[in-house]
Design a protein around this motif. Structure first.
Motif, PDB file in Angstrom:
ATOM      1  N   LEU A   4       8.033   6.885  -0.692  1.00  0.00           N
ATOM      2  CA  LEU A   4       7.428   6.848  -2.023  1.00  0.00           C
ATOM      3  C   LEU A   4       5.907   6.896  -1.944  1.00  0.00           C
ATOM      4  N   THR A   5       5.354   6.188  -0.974  1.00  0.00           N
ATOM      5  CA  THR A   5       3.897   6.163  -0.832  1.00  0.00           C
ATOM      6  C   THR A   5       3.351   7.539  -0.503  1.00  0.00           C
ATOM      7  N   CYS A  29       9.349  14.333  -5.717  1.00  0.00           N
ATOM      8  CA  CYS A  29       9.751  13.359  -4.702  1.00  0.00           C
ATOM      9  C   CYS A  29       9.586  11.917  -5.163  1.00  0.00           C
ATOM     10  N   VAL A  30       8.561  11.633  -5.965  1.00  0.00           N
ATOM     11  CA  VAL A  30       8.426  10.267  -6.488  1.00  0.00           C
ATOM     12  C   VAL A  30       9.624   9.950  -7.377  1.00  0.00           C
ATOM     13  N   ALA A  31      10.008  10.873  -8.236  1.00  0.00           N
ATOM     14  CA  ALA A  31      11.172  10.648  -9.091  1.00  0.00           C
ATOM     15  C   ALA A  31      12.440  10.474  -8.251  1.00  0.00           C
ATOM     16  N   ILE A  68       4.233   1.047  -6.624  1.00  0.00           N
ATOM     17  CA  ILE A  68       3.862   2.311  -5.963  1.00  0.00           C
ATOM     18  C   ILE A  68       3.671   3.411  -7.014  1.00  0.00           C
ATOM     19  N   ARG A  69       4.597   3.510  -7.936  1.00  0.00           N
ATOM     20  CA  ARG A  69       4.517   4.541  -8.985  1.00  0.00           C
ATOM     21  C   ARG A  69       3.263   4.378  -9.841  1.00  0.00           C
ATOM     22  N   VAL A 128      -0.834   8.299 -12.072  1.00  0.00           N
ATOM     23  CA  VAL A 128      -1.643   7.499 -12.972  1.00  0.00           C
ATOM     24  C   VAL A 128      -3.107   7.865 -12.744  1.00  0.00           C
ATOM     25  N   ALA A 129      -3.816   8.162 -13.808  1.00  0.00           N
ATOM     26  CA  ALA A 129      -5.234   8.566 -13.669  1.00  0.00           C
ATOM     27  C   ALA A 129      -6.113   7.391 -13.298  1.00  0.00           C
TER      28      ALA A 129
END
Length: 183
Positions: free
Chosen positions: A68-69, A79-81, A100-101, A182-183
Motif C-alpha cells: 500500500l505504501t 493498486c491502492v484500491a 496510508i490512504r 490526498v493533496a
C-alpha cells in the motif's frame, strides 16, 4: 495508447495459464493482470514476484503495509484500491489502511516505521539515508527486512507503472475502495 484488458480467450497463449490461475484464486481476472497479459513475461514476472514476496519474513499485515505504501507513493489509484480491499482480507486494521490512504501516521509504532522506511525507499529510489535505516532497525526490523522491502518495492513498481502506462480500469471488486492521492 489504448491497452486491451485481456481475458482467457483474448490473452496471448503464453499468458493464459496465469490468467486462469488468477481466475481460480480470485473468482475473476483482475484488470491489472489482463493488461499485463499483453506482455506475457511481464505478467509472469509480476505473479512470480508476488508469490515470492509472500515468502518474506514480513507478516501478512506488514506485507500489505509495504504494498500500500509503495502504491500510494507512486500515485497508483488502481493498486491502492486493490490493496485496500486485499488488506481487509488479510485482517489489516482499517485504521492502518486509512492512515496510508490518507497520508497520515500509523498509530502502531512498528508499522509506522515500516511505512516510513518503505516510503523513503520509494521516494529516494533505493537510497535510504542512514537515519532512515537506523530508525527502521531501531523499530525492530533487520538488514533482511531492508532487502525484503526492496523486493516489495520492485514488485509494486511493475504494477504501478503498468497501471500508469495503460490507465488500467478499476475492477468492480475494488470500486468500493477507489482512491486518489490526498493533496
Amino acid at each position: 495508447m489504448t491497452y486491451t484488458v485481456h481475458n482467457l480467450e483474448t490473452a496471448p497463449e503464453a499468458a493464459r495459464d496465469i490468467l486462469a490461475g488468477a481466475k481460480k484464486t480470485f473468482g475473476f481476472v483482475p484488470n491489472l493482470l489482463g493488461v499485463m497479459a499483453e506482455a506475457p513475461p511481464l505478467v509472469k514476472a509480476y505473479t512470480t514476484l508476488s508469490r515470492i514476496f509472500e515468502e518474506t519474513s514480513f507478516s501478512p499485515v506488514e506485507r500489505q503495509v509495504v504494498l500500500l505504501t509503495v502504491s500510494s507513493e507512486n500515485d497508483c489509484a488502481y493498486c491502492v484500491a486493490a490493496h485496500s480491499v486485499i488488506a481487509g482480507m488479510h485482517k489489516v486494521p482499517s485504521d492502518v489502511v486509512g492512515a496510508i490512504r490518507d497520508g497520515k501516521p500509523i498509530a502502531d509504532a512498528k508499522l509506522q516505521a515500516l511505512h516510513r522506511f518503505t516510503a523513503a525507499m520509494t521516494r529516494q529510489r533505493g537510497w535510504p539515508t542512514e537515519e532512515d535505516t537506523r530508525a527502521f532497525v531501531q523499530a525492530g526490523y533487520t538488514k533482511t527486512h531492508v532487502l525484503e522491502v526492496v523486493l516489495g518495492v520492485g514488485m509494486k513498481i511493475l504494477s504501478n507503472y503498468t497501471n500508469h502506462a495503460a490507465a488500467t480500469p478499476l475492477d468492480a471488486a475494488f470500486a468500493s475502495a477507489a482512491w486518489s492521492k490526498v493533496a
